[in-house]
Scaffold this motif. Structure first.
Motif, PDB file in Angstrom:
ATOM      1  N   SER A   8     -35.456 -11.279  -1.471  1.00  0.00           N
ATOM      2  CA  SER A   8     -36.436 -11.065  -2.535  1.00  0.00           C
ATOM      3  C   SER A   8     -35.748 -10.641  -3.826  1.00  0.00           C
ATOM      4  CB  SER A   8     -37.444  -9.987  -2.104  1.00  0.00           C
ATOM      5  OG  SER A   8     -38.147 -10.381  -0.952  1.00  0.00           O
ATOM      6  N   GLY A   9     -34.738  -9.780  -3.695  1.00  0.00           N
ATOM      7  CA  GLY A   9     -33.972  -9.366  -4.867  1.00  0.00           C
ATOM      8  C   GLY A   9     -33.299 -10.542  -5.538  1.00  0.00           C
ATOM      9  N   PHE A  10     -32.777 -11.459  -4.716  1.00  0.00           N
ATOM     10  CA  PHE A  10     -32.133 -12.655  -5.270  1.00  0.00           C
ATOM     11  C   PHE A  10     -33.144 -13.512  -6.028  1.00  0.00           C
ATOM     12  CE2 PHE A  10     -30.884 -17.100  -5.111  1.00  0.00           C
ATOM     13  CZ  PHE A  10     -29.556 -17.056  -5.528  1.00  0.00           C
ATOM     14  N   ALA A  11     -34.335 -13.708  -5.437  1.00  0.00           N
ATOM     15  CA  ALA A  11     -35.365 -14.539  -6.062  1.00  0.00           C
ATOM     16  C   ALA A  11     -35.826 -13.942  -7.388  1.00  0.00           C
ATOM     17  CB  ALA A  11     -36.549 -14.697  -5.114  1.00  0.00           C
ATOM     18  N   GLY A  13     -34.188 -11.745  -9.215  1.00  0.00           N
ATOM     19  CA  GLY A  13     -33.044 -11.776 -10.124  1.00  0.00           C
ATOM     20  C   GLY A  13     -32.880 -13.144 -10.767  1.00  0.00           C
ATOM     21  N   ALA A  14     -33.077 -14.200  -9.992  1.00  0.00           N
ATOM     22  CA  ALA A  14     -32.965 -15.561 -10.522  1.00  0.00           C
ATOM     23  C   ALA A  14     -34.030 -15.818 -11.583  1.00  0.00           C
ATOM     24  CB  ALA A  14     -33.094 -16.579  -9.389  1.00  0.00           C
ATOM     25  N   ILE A  15     -35.257 -15.317 -11.352  1.00  0.00           N
ATOM     26  CA  ILE A  15     -36.331 -15.488 -12.336  1.00  0.00           C
ATOM     27  C   ILE A  15     -36.022 -14.721 -13.621  1.00  0.00           C
ATOM     28  CG2 ILE A  15     -38.764 -14.981 -12.808  1.00  0.00           C
ATOM     29  CD1 ILE A  15     -39.323 -15.501  -9.844  1.00  0.00           C
ATOM     30  N   VAL A  16     -35.470 -13.519 -13.464  1.00  0.00           N
ATOM     31  CA  VAL A  16     -35.069 -12.739 -14.635  1.00  0.00           C
ATOM     32  C   VAL A  16     -33.993 -13.503 -15.415  1.00  0.00           C
ATOM     33  CG1 VAL A  16     -33.952 -10.621 -15.420  1.00  0.00           C
ATOM     34  CG2 VAL A  16     -35.672 -10.525 -13.621  1.00  0.00           C
ATOM     35  N   GLY A  17     -33.028 -14.063 -14.704  1.00  0.00           N
ATOM     36  CA  GLY A  17     -31.981 -14.821 -15.364  1.00  0.00           C
ATOM     37  C   GLY A  17     -32.509 -16.059 -16.066  1.00  0.00           C
ATOM     38  N   LEU A  18     -33.519 -16.684 -15.486  1.00  0.00           N
ATOM     39  CA  LEU A  18     -34.104 -17.906 -16.063  1.00  0.00           C
ATOM     40  C   LEU A  18     -34.957 -17.618 -17.289  1.00  0.00           C
ATOM     41  CD1 LEU A  18     -35.211 -19.824 -12.844  1.00  0.00           C
ATOM     42  CD2 LEU A  18     -33.681 -20.724 -14.604  1.00  0.00           C
ATOM     43  N   THR A  19     -35.779 -16.560 -17.221  1.00  0.00           N
ATOM     44  CA  THR A  19     -36.787 -16.324 -18.248  1.00  0.00           C
ATOM     45  C   THR A  19     -36.517 -15.115 -19.133  1.00  0.00           C
ATOM     46  OG1 THR A  19     -38.148 -14.933 -16.813  1.00  0.00           O
ATOM     47  CG2 THR A  19     -38.512 -17.306 -16.708  1.00  0.00           C
ATOM     48  N   GLY A  20     -35.678 -14.195 -18.674  1.00  0.00           N
ATOM     49  CA  GLY A  20     -35.446 -12.967 -19.424  1.00  0.00           C
ATOM     50  C   GLY A  20     -36.483 -11.890 -19.143  1.00  0.00           C
ATOM     51  N   VAL A  21     -37.518 -12.222 -18.387  1.00  0.00           N
ATOM     52  CA  VAL A  21     -38.545 -11.233 -18.031  1.00  0.00           C
ATOM     53  C   VAL A  21     -38.858 -11.374 -16.549  1.00  0.00           C
ATOM     54  CG1 VAL A  21     -39.610 -11.212 -20.317  1.00  0.00           C
ATOM     55  CG2 VAL A  21     -40.423 -12.820 -18.600  1.00  0.00           C
ATOM     56  N   GLY A  22     -39.609 -10.418 -16.028  1.00  0.00           N
ATOM     57  CA  GLY A  22     -40.077 -10.553 -14.649  1.00  0.00           C
ATOM     58  C   GLY A  22     -39.498  -9.568 -13.673  1.00  0.00           C
ATOM     59  N   GLY A  23     -38.552  -8.699 -14.107  1.00  0.00           N
ATOM     60  CA  GLY A  23     -37.943  -7.747 -13.184  1.00  0.00           C
ATOM     61  C   GLY A  23     -38.964  -6.838 -12.529  1.00  0.00           C
ATOM     62  N   GLY A  24     -39.413  -5.800 -13.268  1.00  0.00           N
ATOM     63  CA  GLY A  24     -40.419  -4.898 -12.733  1.00  0.00           C
ATOM     64  C   GLY A  24     -41.747  -5.586 -12.513  1.00  0.00           C
ATOM     65  N   SER A  25     -42.050  -6.587 -13.352  1.00  0.00           N
ATOM     66  CA  SER A  25     -43.337  -7.291 -13.247  1.00  0.00           C
ATOM     67  C   SER A  25     -43.495  -7.997 -11.912  1.00  0.00           C
ATOM     68  CB  SER A  25     -43.459  -8.326 -14.377  1.00  0.00           C
ATOM     69  OG  SER A  25     -43.288  -7.717 -15.620  1.00  0.00           O
ATOM     70  N   LEU A 216     -31.933  -4.494  -2.490  1.00  0.00           N
ATOM     71  CA  LEU A 216     -32.421  -5.268  -3.631  1.00  0.00           C
ATOM     72  C   LEU A 216     -31.288  -5.631  -4.581  1.00  0.00           C
ATOM     73  CD1 LEU A 216     -35.708  -3.310  -4.477  1.00  0.00           C
ATOM     74  CD2 LEU A 216     -35.516  -5.516  -3.302  1.00  0.00           C
ATOM     75  N   LEU A 217     -30.426  -4.665  -4.854  1.00  0.00           N
ATOM     76  CA  LEU A 217     -29.297  -4.920  -5.756  1.00  0.00           C
ATOM     77  C   LEU A 217     -28.341  -5.951  -5.182  1.00  0.00           C
ATOM     78  CD1 LEU A 217     -28.508  -1.280  -6.945  1.00  0.00           C
ATOM     79  CD2 LEU A 217     -29.403  -3.147  -8.346  1.00  0.00           C
ATOM     80  N   LEU A 218     -28.156  -5.921  -3.874  1.00  0.00           N
ATOM     81  CA  LEU A 218     -27.263  -6.868  -3.211  1.00  0.00           C
ATOM     82  C   LEU A 218     -27.694  -8.309  -3.469  1.00  0.00           C
ATOM     83  CD1 LEU A 218     -24.769  -6.872  -1.335  1.00  0.00           C
ATOM     84  CD2 LEU A 218     -26.355  -6.972   0.606  1.00  0.00           C
ATOM     85  N   GLY A 219     -28.999  -8.521  -3.584  1.00  0.00           N
ATOM     86  CA  GLY A 219     -29.490  -9.867  -3.837  1.00  0.00           C
ATOM     87  C   GLY A 219     -29.693 -10.170  -5.306  1.00  0.00           C
ATOM     88  N   SER A 220     -30.145  -9.177  -6.071  1.00  0.00           N
ATOM     89  CA  SER A 220     -30.540  -9.453  -7.448  1.00  0.00           C
ATOM     90  C   SER A 220     -29.370  -9.712  -8.391  1.00  0.00           C
ATOM     91  CB  SER A 220     -31.371  -8.295  -7.997  1.00  0.00           C
ATOM     92  OG  SER A 220     -30.583  -7.128  -8.140  1.00  0.00           O
ATOM     93  N   LEU A 221     -28.266  -9.021  -8.184  1.00  0.00           N
ATOM     94  CA  LEU A 221     -27.132  -9.202  -9.099  1.00  0.00           C
ATOM     95  C   LEU A 221     -26.602 -10.638  -9.074  1.00  0.00           C
ATOM     96  CD1 LEU A 221     -25.323  -5.770  -8.654  1.00  0.00           C
ATOM     97  CD2 LEU A 221     -26.865  -6.506 -10.480  1.00  0.00           C
ATOM     98  N   PRO A 222     -26.349 -11.233  -7.892  1.00  0.00           N
ATOM     99  CA  PRO A 222     -25.982 -12.653  -7.903  1.00  0.00           C
ATOM    100  C   PRO A 222     -27.142 -13.548  -8.338  1.00  0.00           C
ATOM    101  CG  PRO A 222     -26.172 -11.836  -5.640  1.00  0.00           C
ATOM    102  CD  PRO A 222     -26.220 -10.652  -6.540  1.00  0.00           C
ATOM    103  N   GLY A 223     -28.391 -13.125  -8.076  1.00  0.00           N
ATOM    104  CA  GLY A 223     -29.546 -13.907  -8.494  1.00  0.00           C
ATOM    105  C   GLY A 223     -29.620 -14.032 -10.005  1.00  0.00           C
TER     106      GLY A 223
END
Length: 257
Positions: A8-11, A13-25, A216-223
């Motif tokens: 989930s963190g990866f997914a 994180g990938a959306i944040v990387g794509l759009t610039g928003v969506g982390g906490g949201s 979460l961090l384990l997945g989101s940082l590469p995401g």
């Protein structure tokens, strides 16, 4: 279950990387609705998650000169005290009580709906601000920015949402002539101390799950890395409406729950 958190963190994180928003949201409602995490724990964990993930962006933006430190100072002058006061008020509520659960869930839902509006109407907000350059807001830009920071401080402390898309939308309205890259950079830098203070406050209240945070961090940082690299290949005009629609649906569900 940890690998699902990491995925989930990866997914997200990938959306944040794509759009610039969506982390906490996306992260907080995902933890609440999909994994059944208590709203207070989801918010507290996500706040520290945001502080850590956005720290890297702070370094990059500051090195490139993309930060207006006066704006950051004005926002922080309102948001940091507001966050501290909000945490003190929340600490007076019984931990994991029905009242706290309802307050956080409804606040999160409202914050998501506001974020969706900020994503959809960002260009219109900027155009409106440019047409009203001599308004009361522009004549009192300093105090108004502090007041906006205070609102963000309350909203972020309760829901973990608002430091991203809402902060950017507010800055576009307040500073329409400022280059977009400096608005984003200033918002990212301001988000770090705000989420850190609010996150530490939730930790003090016992609302942080450290093992969940690590997963979460384990997945989101590469995401985030992957999403950032493929963002240029995915049309922004397609991604943002989809993201906004998701936030509306999730926000409505949280408010109605």
């Amino acid at each position: 279950m940890d690998w699902l958190y990491t995925l989930s963190g990866f997914a997200v994180g990938a959306i944040v990387g794509l759009t610039g928003v969506g982390g906490g949201s996306l992260m907080t409602p995902l933890l609440v609705l999909l994994f059944g995490i208590h709203p207070a724990t989801a918010v507290g964990t996500d706040l520290l998650y945001a502080a850590i993930t956005k720290s890297g962006g702070t370094v990059v933006h500051s090195r490139k000169g993309h930060v207006d430190w006066q704006i950051v100072g004005r926002l922080a002058a309102g948001s940091i005290p507001a966050a501290a006061i909000t945490i003190l008020i929340l600490s007076q509520l019984p931990k994991r009580s029905a009242e706290m659960t309802h307050l956080i869930s409804v606040s999160l839902g409202v914050a998501l709906l506001l974020t969706a509006c900020a994503i959809i109407f960002r260009k219109r907000i900027l155009q409106f601000a440019l047409r009203h350059e001599n308004s009361f807001v522009q004549r009192h830009i300093g105090p108004v920015t502090v007041a906006v920071g205070a609102v963000l401080g309350v909203l972020v402390s309760i829901s973990s949402v608002g430091a991203g898309a809402l902060g950017v939308a507010a800055l576009f309205f307040l500073y329409p002539h400022l280059p977009a890259v400096r608005i984003v950079g200033s918002d990212v830098v301001h988000a770090v101390p705000l989420t850190l203070v609010a996150g530490i406050g939730h930790w003090w209240m016992g609302s942080v799950d450290w093992s969940l945070l690590g997963a979460l961090l384990l997945g989101s940082l590469p995401g985030i890395w992957v999403g950032s690299h493929i963002s240029a290949k995915v049309p922004d005009k397609i991604l943002r409406p989809i993201l906004a629609s998701m936030l509306v649906l999730i926000g409505a569900k949280l408010i109605g729950s």
